[in-house]
Design a protein around this motif. Structure first.
Motif, PDB file in Angstrom:
ATOM      1  N   LYS A 107       0.846  -1.211   0.000  1.00 60.25           N
ATOM      2  CA  LYS A 107       0.000   0.000   0.000  1.00 60.25           C
ATOM      3  C   LYS A 107       0.876   1.254   0.000  1.00 60.25           C
ATOM      4  N   ILE A 108       1.952   1.196   0.795  1.00 64.22           N
ATOM      5  CA  ILE A 108       2.852   2.356   0.877  1.00 64.22           C
ATOM      6  C   ILE A 108       3.573   2.553  -0.456  1.00 64.22           C
ATOM      7  N   VAL A 109       4.062   1.461  -1.046  1.00 60.79           N
ATOM      8  CA  VAL A 109       4.730   1.542  -2.354  1.00 60.79           C
ATOM      9  C   VAL A 109       3.766   2.168  -3.366  1.00 60.79           C
ATOM     10  N   ASP A 110       2.529   1.664  -3.398  1.00 62.38           N
ATOM     11  CA  ASP A 110       1.545   2.172  -4.372  1.00 62.38           C
ATOM     12  C   ASP A 110       1.270   3.662  -4.158  1.00 62.38           C
ATOM     13  N   ALA A 111       1.141   4.063  -2.877  1.00 65.04           N
ATOM     14  CA  ALA A 111       0.855   5.482  -2.586  1.00 65.04           C
ATOM     15  C   ALA A 111       2.025   6.355  -3.027  1.00 65.04           C
ATOM     16  N   GLU A 112       3.246   5.870  -2.789  1.00 67.63           N
ATOM     17  CA  GLU A 112       4.430   6.665  -3.151  1.00 67.63           C
ATOM     18  C   GLU A 112       4.570   6.754  -4.677  1.00 67.63           C
ATOM     19  N   VAL A 122      13.461   3.774   4.763  1.00 66.62           N
ATOM     20  CA  VAL A 122      13.247   2.768   5.811  1.00 66.62           C
ATOM     21  C   VAL A 122      14.547   2.583   6.607  1.00 66.62           C
ATOM     22  N   GLY A 123      14.400   2.382   7.918  1.00 68.46           N
ATOM     23  CA  GLY A 123      15.553   2.318   8.821  1.00 68.46           C
ATOM     24  C   GLY A 123      16.341   1.019   8.794  1.00 68.46           C
ATOM     25  N   SER A 301      10.812   2.144   0.222  1.00 71.44           N
ATOM     26  CA  SER A 301       9.614   1.363   0.579  1.00 71.44           C
ATOM     27  C   SER A 301       9.656   0.017  -0.125  1.00 71.44           C
ATOM     28  N   TRP A 302      10.227  -0.003  -1.329  1.00 70.66           N
ATOM     29  CA  TRP A 302      10.340  -1.280  -2.045  1.00 70.66           C
ATOM     30  C   TRP A 302      11.236  -2.238  -1.245  1.00 70.66           C
ATOM     31  N   LEU A 336      10.453   4.146 -10.046  1.00 72.79           N
ATOM     32  CA  LEU A 336      10.778   5.102  -8.979  1.00 72.79           C
ATOM     33  C   LEU A 336      11.930   4.613  -8.101  1.00 72.79           C
ATOM     34  N   TYR A 337      12.069   3.295  -7.991  1.00 70.76           N
ATOM     35  CA  TYR A 337      13.060   2.729  -7.064  1.00 70.76           C
ATOM     36  C   TYR A 337      14.338   2.268  -7.745  1.00 70.76           C
ATOM     37  N   GLU A 338      14.456   2.477  -9.043  1.00 73.79           N
ATOM     38  CA  GLU A 338      15.682   2.037  -9.738  1.00 73.79           C
ATOM     39  C   GLU A 338      16.817   2.979  -9.434  1.00 73.79           C
TER      40      GLU A 338
END
Ligand code: ISE
Length: 338
Positions: A107-112, A122-123, A301-302, A336-338
């Motif tokens: 859900k967080i990935v999709d929202a971002e 993320v920590g 997030s990924w 987005l995460y590449e």
């Protein structure tokens, strides 16, 4: 420019981050705090000149807060705060685990992705630990040839009665689930969790301790991991990467040892805040620098989703007599995460 940071959750890790942000991170100001325990919030607010917020949503919404850190326990609340920060377009650092389910991470990935810009870090602090960084460089540069095996241990001195069997994976092994595939630069194929019959007498009825985990990567690197959270000796993290032309071992960052009474001893840190102090500092400095430059580069997030999908497979294996469970990511990685 100074970044006004608000921290939600002031427990063990939250209070450590409060001190870090208030005293050690360049370009950062501790501007706001909140916790269900009001006296705790008042204490830190007074000590560091920050404002107390009634709840996490008020803190996120405040025009006086530029960026948010979510360090709440129980971790169930991570999801709502991270989603709200994305909704209002604020950068948010969230301690691991990002959420307690792969569906929540998705859900967080999709929202971002919908927002169109990275806002979440993320920590996973181990990615900033100088030891792991040096191992990654050696692997990336093929300094010792191809990695074949990793032997790892993740040990804690003790845990309390609130820590149960499931937490050995989602609280503890999640660090290796993240850092080891990052080290190797590839995804996992499958995982297992075996519960040995013999347990420590220092555990309690709701915790099976120790546990043995294996992970196999797509290229075939085999990983074995011991998770033992009542070792009675300290916070003992080991990682040994067996390559074709050499073995790379993670060393403790403590640089002195003591010879006394026929013994040569090195210090074992008490907990993660001691062992990974430098890593936490570097992680947060990188986050603040990234936010100020409007481009964050830390764990995404990924990455949070990959770790949780891995944890879900390990939990399924644990509940199915250590059966090998495939680790299948829901989609391909968004651009987005590449
Ligand atoms: C804790 O939350 C951590 O992140 C520590 O690194 C880990 O060793 C411990 O088991 C967890 O509970």
């Amino acid at each position: 420019m100074v970044l006004n940071i608000g921290i939600i959750g002031l427990g063990f890790m939250g209070s450590d981050h409060v001190k870090r942000v208030a005293t050690r991170i360049n370009g950062a100001k501790l501007a706001g705090v909140c916790d269900l325990k009001k006296d705790l919030a008042e204490k830190y607010a007074k000590k560091y000149g920050a404002k107390v917020y009634e709840n996490g949503i008020d803190l996120i919404d405040s025009p006086d807060i530029d960026a948010v850190m979510v360090v709440t326990r129980p971790h169930e609340t991570h999801e709502q705060f991270v989603l709200h920060a994305i909704e209002v377009g604020k950068y948010v650092f969230c301690e691991k685990p990002l959420t307690l389910t792969a569906a929540g991470c998705k859900k967080i990935v999709d929202a971002e992705v919908k927002h169109g810009k990275r806002l979440v870090q993320v920590g996973f602090m181990r990615r900033y630990d100088p030891g792991y960084v040096e191992i990654k460089e050696a692997i990336d540069n093929h300094t010792y040839g191809e990695p074949l095996l990793i032997h790892a241990t993740h040990r804690n001195a003790t845990v309390d009665e609130t820590y149960d069997t499931s937490m050995s994976i989602i609280e503890t092994a999640i660090h290796e689930a993240d850092v080891l595939h990052w080290l190797l630069g590839e995804d996992y194929e499958s995982g297992t969790t075996f519960l040995p019959k013999k347990q420590t007498k220092f555990t309690h009825s709701k915790l099976h301790d120790p546990q043995i985990i294996t992970l196999d990567t797509k290229s075939g690197v085999h990983i074995d991991l011991e998770v033992f959270v009542n070792d009675q000796i300290g916070y003992d993290i080991n990682c040994s990467v067996v390559c074709e032309n050499g073995i790379i071992n993670l060393r403790s960052p403590f640089v002195t040892s003591v010879k006394k009474g026929l013994h040569d001893s090195t210090y074992i840190p008490a907990d993660c805040t001691e062992r990974f102090k430098t890593a936490y500092d570097l992680e947060l400095q990188a986050w603040v620098n990234g936010v100020l430059a409007d481009k964050i580069t830390g764990p995404t997030s990924w990455d949070g989703l990959v770790a949780m999908v891995t944890c879900d497979a390990l939990a399924k294996s644990r509940d199915n007599d250590a059966k090998r469970i495939p680790i299948v990511l829901p989609d391909s990685k968004p651009a987005l995460y590449e």
